[in-house]
Design a protein around this motif. Sequence first.
Motif, PDB file in Angstrom:
ATOM      1  N   PRO A 143      -2.389  -2.242  -3.357  1.00 55.27           N
ATOM      2  CA  PRO A 143      -2.023  -0.997  -2.660  1.00 55.27           C
ATOM      3  C   PRO A 143      -2.719   0.191  -3.307  1.00 55.27           C
ATOM      4  CG  PRO A 143      -0.236  -1.713  -4.075  1.00 55.27           C
ATOM      5  CD  PRO A 143      -1.251  -2.814  -4.103  1.00 55.27           C
ATOM      6  N   TYR A 144      -2.667   1.341  -2.632  1.00 55.57           N
ATOM      7  CA  TYR A 144      -3.353   2.534  -3.129  1.00 55.57           C
ATOM      8  C   TYR A 144      -2.655   3.152  -4.329  1.00 55.57           C
ATOM      9  CZ  TYR A 144      -5.420   2.004   1.498  1.00 55.57           C
ATOM     10  OH  TYR A 144      -6.047   1.503   2.615  1.00 55.57           O
ATOM     11  N   GLY A 145      -1.461   2.682  -4.648  1.00 57.56           N
ATOM     12  CA  GLY A 145      -0.750   3.172  -5.816  1.00 57.56           C
ATOM     13  C   GLY A 145       0.350   2.203  -6.190  1.00 57.56           C
ATOM     14  N   LYS A 146       0.868   2.349  -7.414  1.00 65.31           N
ATOM     15  CA  LYS A 146       1.976   1.522  -7.868  1.00 65.31           C
ATOM     16  C   LYS A 146       3.162   2.415  -8.220  1.00 65.31           C
ATOM     17  CE  LYS A 146      -0.009   1.270 -12.517  1.00 65.31           C
ATOM     18  NZ  LYS A 146       0.906   2.248 -13.132  1.00 65.31           N
ATOM     19  N   LEU A 147       4.232   1.807  -8.679  1.00 67.36           N
ATOM     20  CA  LEU A 147       5.457   2.531  -8.987  1.00 67.36           C
ATOM     21  C   LEU A 147       5.177   3.702  -9.933  1.00 67.36           C
ATOM     22  CD1 LEU A 147       8.571   2.576  -8.668  1.00 67.36           C
ATOM     23  CD2 LEU A 147       8.690   1.125 -10.710  1.00 67.36           C
ATOM     24  N   ASN A 148       5.702   4.875  -9.567  1.00 69.61           N
ATOM     25  CA  ASN A 148       5.612   6.124 -10.325  1.00 69.61           C
ATOM     26  C   ASN A 148       4.253   6.825 -10.224  1.00 69.61           C
ATOM     27  OD1 ASN A 148       8.296   6.078 -11.286  1.00 69.61           O
ATOM     28  ND2 ASN A 148       7.707   4.626 -12.889  1.00 69.61           N
ATOM     29  N   ASP A 149       3.336   6.293  -9.432  1.00 69.40           N
ATOM     30  CA  ASP A 149       2.060   6.977  -9.214  1.00 69.40           C
ATOM     31  C   ASP A 149       2.227   8.104  -8.191  1.00 69.40           C
ATOM     32  OD1 ASP A 149       0.679   5.368 -10.937  1.00 69.40           O
ATOM     33  OD2 ASP A 149      -0.375   4.218  -9.401  1.00 69.40           O
ATOM     34  N   PHE A 150       1.476   9.188  -8.392  1.00 70.63           N
ATOM     35  CA  PHE A 150       1.275  10.194  -7.353  1.00 70.63           C
ATOM     36  C   PHE A 150       0.021   9.770  -6.586  1.00 70.63           C
ATOM     37  CE2 PHE A 150       3.494  12.449 -10.737  1.00 70.63           C
ATOM     38  CZ  PHE A 150       4.479  13.149 -10.047  1.00 70.63           C
ATOM     39  N   VAL A 151       0.108   9.709  -5.264  1.00 66.21           N
ATOM     40  CA  VAL A 151      -1.005   9.172  -4.487  1.00 66.21           C
ATOM     41  C   VAL A 151      -1.080   9.862  -3.135  1.00 66.21           C
ATOM     42  CG1 VAL A 151       0.422   7.288  -3.596  1.00 66.21           C
ATOM     43  CG2 VAL A 151      -2.055   7.017  -3.679  1.00 66.21           C
ATOM     44  N   ALA A 152      -2.309  10.054  -2.645  1.00 62.93           N
ATOM     45  CA  ALA A 152      -2.534  10.647  -1.320  1.00 62.93           C
ATOM     46  C   ALA A 152      -2.588   9.531  -0.283  1.00 62.93           C
ATOM     47  CB  ALA A 152      -3.830  11.447  -1.310  1.00 62.93           C
ATOM     48  N   LEU A 153      -1.737   9.614   0.739  1.00 60.08           N
ATOM     49  CA  LEU A 153      -1.656   8.583   1.769  1.00 60.08           C
ATOM     50  C   LEU A 153      -1.695   9.227   3.150  1.00 60.08           C
ATOM     51  CD1 LEU A 153       1.264   6.444   0.274  1.00 60.08           C
ATOM     52  CD2 LEU A 153      -1.195   6.074  -0.036  1.00 60.08           C
ATOM     53  N   GLN A 154      -2.129   8.456   4.116  1.00 60.52           N
ATOM     54  CA  GLN A 154      -2.160   8.944   5.495  1.00 60.52           C
ATOM     55  C   GLN A 154      -0.902   8.511   6.242  1.00 60.52           C
ATOM     56  OE1 GLN A 154      -5.404   7.591   8.084  1.00 60.52           O
ATOM     57  NE2 GLN A 154      -5.481   9.644   8.940  1.00 60.52           N
ATOM     58  N   ALA A 191       8.917   9.022   7.792  1.00 63.05           N
ATOM     59  CA  ALA A 191       7.520   8.749   8.110  1.00 63.05           C
ATOM     60  C   ALA A 191       7.066   7.476   7.413  1.00 63.05           C
ATOM     61  CB  ALA A 191       6.644   9.925   7.683  1.00 63.05           C
ATOM     62  N   PHE A 192       6.098   6.806   8.026  1.00 65.48           N
ATOM     63  CA  PHE A 192       5.555   5.566   7.488  1.00 65.48           C
ATOM     64  C   PHE A 192       4.112   5.804   7.073  1.00 65.48           C
ATOM     65  CE2 PHE A 192       8.967   4.547  10.382  1.00 65.48           C
ATOM     66  CZ  PHE A 192       9.709   3.608   9.679  1.00 65.48           C
ATOM     67  N   MET A 193       3.832   5.540   5.799  1.00 69.17           N
ATOM     68  CA  MET A 193       2.534   5.852   5.216  1.00 69.17           C
ATOM     69  C   MET A 193       1.726   4.570   4.985  1.00 69.17           C
ATOM     70  SD  MET A 193       3.429   9.070   4.821  1.00 69.17           S
ATOM     71  CE  MET A 193       2.240   9.893   3.750  1.00 69.17           C
ATOM     72  N   GLN A 236       3.233  14.698  10.063  1.00 67.52           N
ATOM     73  CA  GLN A 236       2.688  14.406  11.377  1.00 67.52           C
ATOM     74  C   GLN A 236       1.701  13.245  11.276  1.00 67.52           C
ATOM     75  OE1 GLN A 236       3.837  16.035  14.115  1.00 67.52           O
ATOM     76  NE2 GLN A 236       5.184  17.168  12.728  1.00 67.52           N
ATOM     77  N   VAL A 237       1.643  12.430  12.321  1.00 63.25           N
ATOM     78  CA  VAL A 237       0.747  11.279  12.333  1.00 63.25           C
ATOM     79  C   VAL A 237      -0.696  11.728  12.088  1.00 63.25           C
ATOM     80  CG1 VAL A 237      -0.210   9.422  13.763  1.00 63.25           C
ATOM     81  CG2 VAL A 237       2.238   9.937  13.847  1.00 63.25           C
TER      82      VAL A 237
END
Length: 275
Positions: free
Chosen positions: A64-75, A84-86, A106-107
């Motif tokens: 995945p683009y990140g793991k637990l406790n990571d700050f991550v940019a997702l769409q 919302a579902f990222m 927003q999508v």
Amino acid sequence: MTIGEYYELEILRQVDFGMYLKSDLGDVLLPVKYIPEGYKVGDSIRVFLHRDSEDRLLATTLEPYGKLNDFVALQVRDIAPHGAFMDWGLEKDLFVPVKEQPRRYQVGDIEVVKICLDHKTDRLLGVGKLNVFLDKDASELSEGEEVDILVFDESDLGYQSVVNQRYSGLLYKNELFQPVRVGDELKGFVSKIREDGKLDLRLNKVGVEAIDENAKRLIEALEKNDGELALHDKSSPEEIQRELKMSKKAFKKALGGLYKNKRVELLDSGIKLLN
């Protein structure tokens, strides 16, 4: 051991639909579609632990683009009345409840969230209200230090950012000479550490190092233009920004240093590089 992390787990047994792995959380299924060729019972395999859409504990070799406790940019892939579902690189999207969104997502938007574990349900979720997680003690940093920047919000003043996955910082719009958007991951520098622990940030170096960096950029621009540029101390800030991606103040300092060291000649029409 918890979900949301990577582990090296031993393969206990193989079944038609996958392999069961030994873990402190009990036997964990690695579905057959995620098993690389060549693995057999007794081997260890690196997997990420999560829950599927039916809340079953699963292992995957997807990253995945990140793991637990990571700050991550997702769409944002989809929205519903409750959240919302990222898209975070797994089949099951990361859910961000409405109450954890700083504004209604927003999508298609790119949003920065922290990947958290809901201890009541043992599910991973995203939290978009980030300030509560950011450390107010930045004593481990020093002014001028290079840092990793993740932009998560925009205001009239600038772009609020997560610094080194830990601190809060601000990029000021009047000091930027390139486009910046929420979700951008950048390299930058600490220009000031404030009493409240928040950081002022720059994308270019500060102090003497900044002058050296700008002088290098100016020389490179001259070399690309056959040794001459139609810029001088009376050029507009807009012209200098367009040509060199630096402020007029930075340009004049860099130019002054090069002139003093006899690297350039000042002409009525601009600057000439000296060999």
